[in-house]
Design a protein around this motif. Structure first.
Motif, PDB file in Angstrom:
ATOM      1  N   ASP A 242      10.058 -31.915 -15.389  1.00  0.00           N
ATOM      2  CA  ASP A 242       8.938 -32.054 -14.451  1.00  0.00           C
ATOM      3  C   ASP A 242       9.265 -33.032 -13.330  1.00  0.00           C
ATOM      4  O   ASP A 242       8.911 -32.820 -12.165  1.00  0.00           O
ATOM      5  N   GLN A 243       9.945 -34.116 -13.676  1.00  0.00           N
ATOM      6  CA  GLN A 243      10.298 -35.111 -12.660  1.00  0.00           C
ATOM      7  C   GLN A 243      11.276 -34.547 -11.634  1.00  0.00           C
ATOM      8  O   GLN A 243      11.209 -34.868 -10.450  1.00  0.00           O
ATOM      9  N   ILE A 244      12.178 -33.690 -12.089  1.00  0.00           N
ATOM     10  CA  ILE A 244      13.228 -33.174 -11.211  1.00  0.00           C
ATOM     11  C   ILE A 244      12.772 -31.948 -10.417  1.00  0.00           C
ATOM     12  O   ILE A 244      13.048 -31.831  -9.223  1.00  0.00           O
ATOM     13  N   PHE A 245      12.052 -31.044 -11.071  1.00  0.00           N
ATOM     14  CA  PHE A 245      11.683 -29.786 -10.426  1.00  0.00           C
ATOM     15  C   PHE A 245      10.208 -29.704 -10.040  1.00  0.00           C
ATOM     16  O   PHE A 245       9.808 -28.766  -9.352  1.00  0.00           O
TER      17      PHE A 245
ATOM     18  N   VAL B 126      14.084 -35.203  -5.539  1.00  0.00           N
ATOM     19  CA  VAL B 126      14.711 -36.484  -5.868  1.00  0.00           C
ATOM     20  C   VAL B 126      13.601 -37.442  -6.312  1.00  0.00           C
ATOM     21  O   VAL B 126      12.744 -37.823  -5.506  1.00  0.00           O
ATOM     22  N   PRO B 127      13.568 -37.813  -7.590  1.00  0.00           N
ATOM     23  CA  PRO B 127      12.515 -38.718  -8.061  1.00  0.00           C
ATOM     24  C   PRO B 127      12.637 -40.101  -7.411  1.00  0.00           C
ATOM     25  O   PRO B 127      13.668 -40.464  -6.848  1.00  0.00           O
ATOM     26  N   LYS B 128      11.599 -40.864  -7.510  1.00  0.00           N
ATOM     27  CA  LYS B 128      11.622 -42.236  -7.021  1.00  0.00           C
ATOM     28  C   LYS B 128      12.652 -43.034  -7.814  1.00  0.00           C
ATOM     29  O   LYS B 128      12.929 -42.725  -8.983  1.00  0.00           O
ATOM     30  N   PRO B 129      13.242 -44.064  -7.185  1.00  0.00           N
ATOM     31  CA  PRO B 129      14.308 -44.823  -7.869  1.00  0.00           C
ATOM     32  C   PRO B 129      13.917 -45.294  -9.264  1.00  0.00           C
ATOM     33  O   PRO B 129      14.737 -45.250 -10.189  1.00  0.00           O
ATOM     34  N   ARG B 130      12.661 -45.747  -9.441  1.00  0.00           N
ATOM     35  CA  ARG B 130      12.248 -46.216 -10.771  1.00  0.00           C
ATOM     36  C   ARG B 130      12.334 -45.084 -11.793  1.00  0.00           C
ATOM     37  O   ARG B 130      12.742 -45.292 -12.930  1.00  0.00           O
ATOM     38  N   LYS B 131      11.951 -43.850 -11.362  1.00  0.00           N
ATOM     39  CA  LYS B 131      12.002 -42.710 -12.264  1.00  0.00           C
ATOM     40  C   LYS B 131      13.442 -42.284 -12.545  1.00  0.00           C
ATOM     41  O   LYS B 131      13.772 -41.846 -13.645  1.00  0.00           O
ATOM     42  N   VAL B 132      14.307 -42.426 -11.523  1.00  0.00           N
ATOM     43  CA  VAL B 132      15.710 -42.097 -11.746  1.00  0.00           C
ATOM     44  C   VAL B 132      16.284 -42.981 -12.844  1.00  0.00           C
ATOM     45  O   VAL B 132      16.987 -42.516 -13.748  1.00  0.00           O
TER      46      VAL B 132
END
Length: 425
Positions: free
Chosen positions: A10-13, A92-98
């Motif tokens: 979900d975070q990526i797509f 591209v997720p937010k840096p915190r999510k990455v």
């Protein structure tokens, strides 16, 4: 708290991705109404996806059986590829999510599993086979694709055993009619007449050789780097009673010593020889022709130079055509002209190749169980992806198919050619 595989998807797509993924950890992505349902069955499958994000990772997991798709016609997945090709845009997720995703996956997920048996390693790891487009490495590349199994090819190609773009004389023509029409079109473009000598380079199972000898009364030599093809083609010629006028050789085209041919057909070989080798290739064929002789070059092409030539790293290069290279038709025309050919005619048949690949995919789908029994499910899955994806590529003008007719002009410009040729019936 670690993210589940479904949450990572979900975070990526995005939560409205056009597919629902159900993972081996019991989690799922969010879009339960998505038209496509994927099943990620193993950790190995996840490692394929993470270590090679994109096309190659998906193919590896699918070919190995670590990724399944509900209701998929494995022999003809055209609709699925058409549906998902443009929809799998990675956000591209937010840096915190990455950071959270990386921590949830852990370093082990980024270590690639062993490559599937069917996959060719990257070119730099194949130097033991020789330099790109050396005789030894070309032989290995051709064997990889064409020596799968003659019985498998019969299931996919049908009775013609013609593995190049057909030419459909009518919208409702069958594949067999279209393949016969293609060979006849090549014969007419070459101006074949009884008693002429024809060289067919990259002859496959000998379809062009047989057609030209049977219907145009020529004497013909075909050459192929595939031992399976050569044996099959020579047996076919013997059964048809053509052995006194035709032969199929298991040979590199560069080993042909005869010359003064009246015509040369090159149907589906240029893709394998390398763009840098075009000058030498066309010079060699020019030398083999008598004055006034014609060359018909039939090959897959790129729409423009912006698409590049070498198919590095992707599915086609690793699983289908190792070392394959494509160029725009202008590059081919220039190379031919630079080696002395007068360019007489060119034609784009890309819509015909889209139809041809669809017909092969339908054959594979119809005969899927037999194809799996003959060559294995991994091979059958690769071919389903390859044929469906190729058909879509031709339909979308991402790849093309050109026939280019050249002539070796004799002294003083002598080259018998009709004022206004008609190649159709």
């Amino acid at each position: 708290m670690s993210l589940t595989i479904g949450a990572i998807v979900d975070q990526i797509f995005g939560e409205s991705a056009p597919f629902l993924l159900r993972a081996y950890d019991g989690s799922s992505s969010s879009n339960v109404s998505a038209p496509v349902v994927l099943h990620l069955k193993t950790e190995r499958g996840l490692r394929y996806l993470v270590s090679a994000p994109g096309e190659l990772g998906v193919v590896r997991a699918y070919v190995q059986g670590d990724l399944d798709i509900d209701g998929l016609d494995e022999g003809d997945p055209y609709d699925l590829i058409d549906q998902l090709k443009d929809a799998l845009a990675v956000r591209v997720p937010k840096p915190r999510k990455v950071t959270e995703i990386l921590a949830s996956l852990g370093p082990r997920m980024f270590i690639p599993p062993e490559l599937p048996e069917l996959e060719n390693p990257p070119g730099w790891r194949r130097l033991a086979e020789g330099l790109r487009h050396s005789k030894s490495r070309d032989a290995q590349a051709i064997s990889h694709h064409y020596d799968v199994s003659n019985a498998f090819y019969e299931l996919v190609l049908g009775p013609s055993m013609a593995y190049t773009c057909a030419c459909y004389p009518r919208a409702d023509a069958s594949l067999e009619e279209a393949q016969a029409h293609k060979f006849d079109l090549v014969c007419r473009k070459l101006g074949l007449q009884p008693g002429m000598r024809l060289l067919d380079v990259g002859c496959g199972w000998g379809g062009m050789v047989r057609h030209a000898v049977q219907h145009y009364g020529v004497r013909a030599i075909g050459v192929t780097l595939s031992g399976e093809q050569a044996a099959y083609g020579q047996q076919w010629i013997a059964r048809d009673g053509l052995a006194d006028r035709a032969q199929i050789r298991h040979s590199d085209y560069r080993d042909v010593t005869e010359s003064d041919f009246d015509a040369i057909s090159s149907i589906g070989l240029t893709e394998h020889i390398g763009v840098k080798n075009y000058p030498g290739y066309f010079a060699f064929l020019h030398e083999r022709l008598a004055d006034g002789g014609r060359l018909l070059n039939h090959s897959i092409t790129r729409p423009s130079t912006a698409h590049g030539s070498i198919m590095r790293g992707g599915f086609i290069n690793r699983y289908v055509f190792p070392d394959g290279e494509l160029a725009p038709v202008g590059t081919i025309i220039t190379a031919m002209a630079d080696q002395g050919f007068e360019i007489r005619h060119t034609e784009d048949l890309r819509e015909h190749y889209a139809r041809t690949c669809r017909a092969w995919a339908r054959n594979l789908s119809t005969n899927y169980d037999a194809a799996v029994a003959e060559a294995g499910r991994s091979t059958a899955r690769v071919w389903g992806l390859y044929l469906a994806g190729s058909s879509l590529g031709f339909a979308r003008n991402e790849i093309q198919l050109h026939q280019v007719l050249g002539q070796k002009v004799g002294p003083g410009g002598a080259a018998a050619y009709p004022l206004r040729p008609r190649f159709e019936d």
